[in-house]
Design an enzyme around this catalytic site. Structure first.
Site, PDB file in Angstrom:
ATOM      1  N   ASP A  80       3.558 -11.543  -1.461  1.00  0.00           N
ATOM      2  CA  ASP A  80       2.556 -11.311  -2.496  1.00  0.00           C
ATOM      3  C   ASP A  80       2.089 -12.660  -3.052  1.00  0.00           C
ATOM      4  OD1 ASP A  80       0.921  -9.938  -4.131  1.00  0.00           O
ATOM      5  OD2 ASP A  80       2.464  -9.237  -5.520  1.00  0.00           O
ATOM      6  N   CYS A 125      -4.036  -2.252   3.629  1.00  0.00           N
ATOM      7  CA  CYS A 125      -3.110  -3.234   3.080  1.00  0.00           C
ATOM      8  C   CYS A 125      -2.160  -2.572   2.103  1.00  0.00           C
ATOM      9  CB  CYS A 125      -3.865  -4.366   2.405  1.00  0.00           C
ATOM     10  SG  CYS A 125      -4.812  -3.821   0.972  1.00  0.00           S
TER      11      CYS A 125
END
Length: 683
Positions: A649, A683
């Site tokens: 992330d 995603c």
């Protein structure tokens, strides 16, 4: 006498022997005479007499690859009886000293010693282990002792052998392994930065496994360490280098046969590390509490050209000057997080234009940023007092920028004032009138001047970038020059072009996304799908069909709520068997719902029942197979689910190796299921 019976002759695999045998009669002869002739010329090669009890004989010292005729005669006194002629061949001799020499990377010269004897035919055989077709063969002329093989594939292993034929017999050499060296790389280019070098080159033809890049810093004193990298593609980024230093770089091709090509050597120097611009003045005006006025007089360019200006906003009352750590904080971190300071605006130097303004006004808090985590000039918090600092960059790098900051501006405040006396008021009015007259005169003079320069000066209300610039195609022969221009000055032109994309597509219709029935399906309120990008799905039974997607389409999406889809039950069932590729970040916040069953027990999503058939996990991805069953339709579909788990992330993977390997896995899966439905990526 009786003629000999059952006469037989064989070479028994020897190139210089022939063994004869016959049935010897117990009586009625004194001896046997064996006459051996050359088949072609008829000349006598051997004349041998043996006793009457003998029934076999071996001729030796014969020529390889020859045909001989044998006549066996029974002798009794002056009389003789012949069995007639039989024939056979000696086996051809094996060519000796077979060798191969590569001449270039696609040509090979095969040599051998001359072959004795009268062979009918000799052939050269070439075998390619990567090609399952029949081996290639070439017939040789009599007496030929070498042959040039051309058009071979660099970086591949071959094997060669020679075989010769004589009558029904043949002999062959053992296969000789011949690895071909891969082609060296071509057109190696080096683009330097202060602490990195970017290399690219033309890919080598043939069987290429990888490219090897060896980097060594050239410096006086003790030898520096060598860095060796294996690169799967024809480009490499060498990071963590010393600024203003020379490096020797060797690039070689590694073939699939593990051979390395001749290395291409180049010398490349990193750029000088830019120094932060010197500060000339600390104070700058702030209008209307949030519009920062940038002047070119704030910083000096004696350490190099200023490439970017930035505006840092803070609510911290005790902070005197920004630190470099603040550069990594964005509006999102401040507005939704706990950061009190952040980089609000970053813009290329506006004072390098031909008709540059004297100052540049930057309003802070004017953009709609939604949930964007990038640098964004988002709205300021209500009931907060902000102060601002101006940053100047000779090099913009989020990690190690060359930047200088002014001190933060003073916070806007209102002070109590005492009543003014009449003389002071009168003086202020007179001064105001005189100032007003001077202003009118100055305005009139500037209007006259503006008429002459109107065409060349940009309007103050122009945005930072030319957002409506039309980019024309770049001719191939101009691309290198175009790229170098774009990357000059710390990629200034690329940065500007990227910023222009913010406005692209904003005018497209988003009516469907704003319908009441669809509002809850939008993951972000400010990121809405355009009408042109919507996928039309078949209606459930009883509704009208909206169309389907077939073939090798790729559908990019964001999954909605778990209860609504796997990922989208009607979507998946309406498209036939599909492949779903999930690219998931690793972080503390849940960014993707777990929409599939984690155990073999089936789970229902509305009328769709999902069975997990198979799950195989590796360090960086997981492969699953599902079966979907629709209760109402009585239909089933099979779904392949490839789940990439190694994307961090707020970042990117440490190297491209993992994601490229996953991409190859995806491509192989798509190729193996060509008749299936489209591919869905999210995603």
């Amino acid at each position: 006498p009786l003629a000999p019976r059952n006469v037989y002759m064989t070479n028994q695999g020897y190139p210089n022997r022939l063994s004869a045998s016959w049935r010897a009669e117990p009586q009625g002869q004194d001896s046997y005479r064996l006459l051996l002739y050359h088949s072609g010329s008829g000349t006598l090669a051997a004349n041998v007499s043996v006793g009457k009890g003998t029934s076999k004989f071996t001729f030796s010292g014969l020529a390889p690859g020859h045909r001989y005729l044998l006549e066996v005669v029974a002798m009794a006194g002056p009389y003789a009886a012949s069995a007639g002629n039989i024939s056979d061949w000696t086996t051809p001799s094996v060519p000796q000293n077979l060798s191969a020499v590569a001449e270039g990377n696609s040509t090979m010269l095969i040599s051998w010693d001359s072959v004795p004897g009268q062979q009918d035919d000799c052939q050269l055989w070439l075998r390619d282990p990567r090609n399952s077709s029949l081996p290639w063969r070439h017939s040789l002329a009599r007496g030929q002792v070498q042959h040039l093989l051309q058009g071979l594939i660099p970086g591949r292993n071959y094997s060669v052998s020679l075989s010769c034929v004589a009558g029904p017999y043949w002999s062959s050499t053992k296969p000789l392994a011949v690895p071909l060296e891969p082609d060296p790389v071509k057109d190696v280019q080096c683009l330097p930065e202060s602490r990195s070098l970017y290399l690219n080159w033309t890919s080598s033809p043939g069987d290429v496994e990888a490219y090897e890049v060896v980097t060594e810093r050239l410096s006086e004193g003790p030898p520096t360490s060598r860095l060796t990298m294996s690169i799967p593609s024809s480009e490499a980024s060498l990071e963590g280098l010393e600024p203003n230093s020379s490096y020797q770089i060797l690039v070689s091709t590694v073939g699939m046969n593990t051979l390395r090509s001749q290395a291409v050597t180049l010398l490349c120097s990193t750029a000088v590390e830019p120094l932060p611009p010197p500060l000339r003045a600390e104070v700058f005006p702030v209008e209307a509490s949030s519009t920062v006025i940038i002047s070119p007089e704030l910083f000096s360019e004696e350490n190099g050209q200023i490439e970017y200006y930035g505006v840092i906003a803070t609510t911290n009352e005790s902070l005197l000057r920004p630190t470099q750590e603040i550069m990594s904080s964005t509006w999102y971190d401040h507005y939704y997080g706990t950061e009190d300071s952040y980089l609000a605006v970053l813009l290329p130097n506006p004072f390098h234009q031909r008709s540059s303004p004297n100052t540049w006004r930057v309003p802070v808090g004017t953009e709609e940023c939604g949930q964007s985590r990038a640098t964004c000039n988002g709205k300021l918090k209500a009931n907060e007092q902000y102060r601002f600092s101006i940053a100047a960059f000779t090099k913009y790098d989020p990690v190690a920028p060359a930047v200088t900051f002014t001190m933060f501006s003073a916070a806007g405040s209102s002070a109590d004032t005492a009543p003014l006396s009449m003389p002071i008021i009168a003086g202020i009015i007179v001064g105001f009138l005189l100032t007003l007259a001077a202003v009118f005169a100055l305005v009139y003079w500037k209007q006259l001047k503006a008429k002459r320069t109107k065409k060349s000066s940009p309007p103050q209300e122009m945005v930072t970038y030319s957002l409506r610039n039309v980019h024309r195609p770049v001719p191939l022969q101009n691309f290198k020059q175009y790229y170098e221009m774009k990357t000059a000055s710390a990629n200034h032109a690329f940065f500007q072009e990227f910023e222009e994309l913010k406005e692209v597509g904003k005018e497209q219709s988003k009516v469907e996304a704003e319908l009441p029935a669809n509002v809850s399906k939008n993951r972000y309120p400010h990121v809405l799908p355009c009408k042109c990008c919507l996928l039309l799905l078949p209606q459930p039974p009883g509704g009208s069909s909206q169309g389907t997607v077939q073939g090798q389409a790729h559908l990019a999406s964001l999954p909605g709520s778990v209860s609504a889809s796997f990922p989208g039950s009607r979507r998946t069932l309406g498209m036939g068997s599909v492949s779903v590729f999930l690219l998931e970040t690793q972080g503390l916040k849940v960014l993707c719902d777990h929409y599939w069953p984690s155990e073999s027990a089936p789970v229902s999503y509305g009328q769709v029942r999902v069975h997990l058939l198979m799950q195989s996990s590796s360090e960086e991805w997981t492969v699953r197979e599902f079966k979907l069953w629709h209760e109402g339709l009585g239909a089933e579909r099979f779904v392949s689910h490839l789940h990439y788990t190694a994307w961090p992330d707020h970042g990117i993977p440490e190297s491209t190796t993992s994601i490229m390997a996953f991409r190859e896995l995806v491509q192989e899966h798509i190729q193996s299921t060509k008749d299936a439905g489209p591919t869905l990526v999210h995603c």
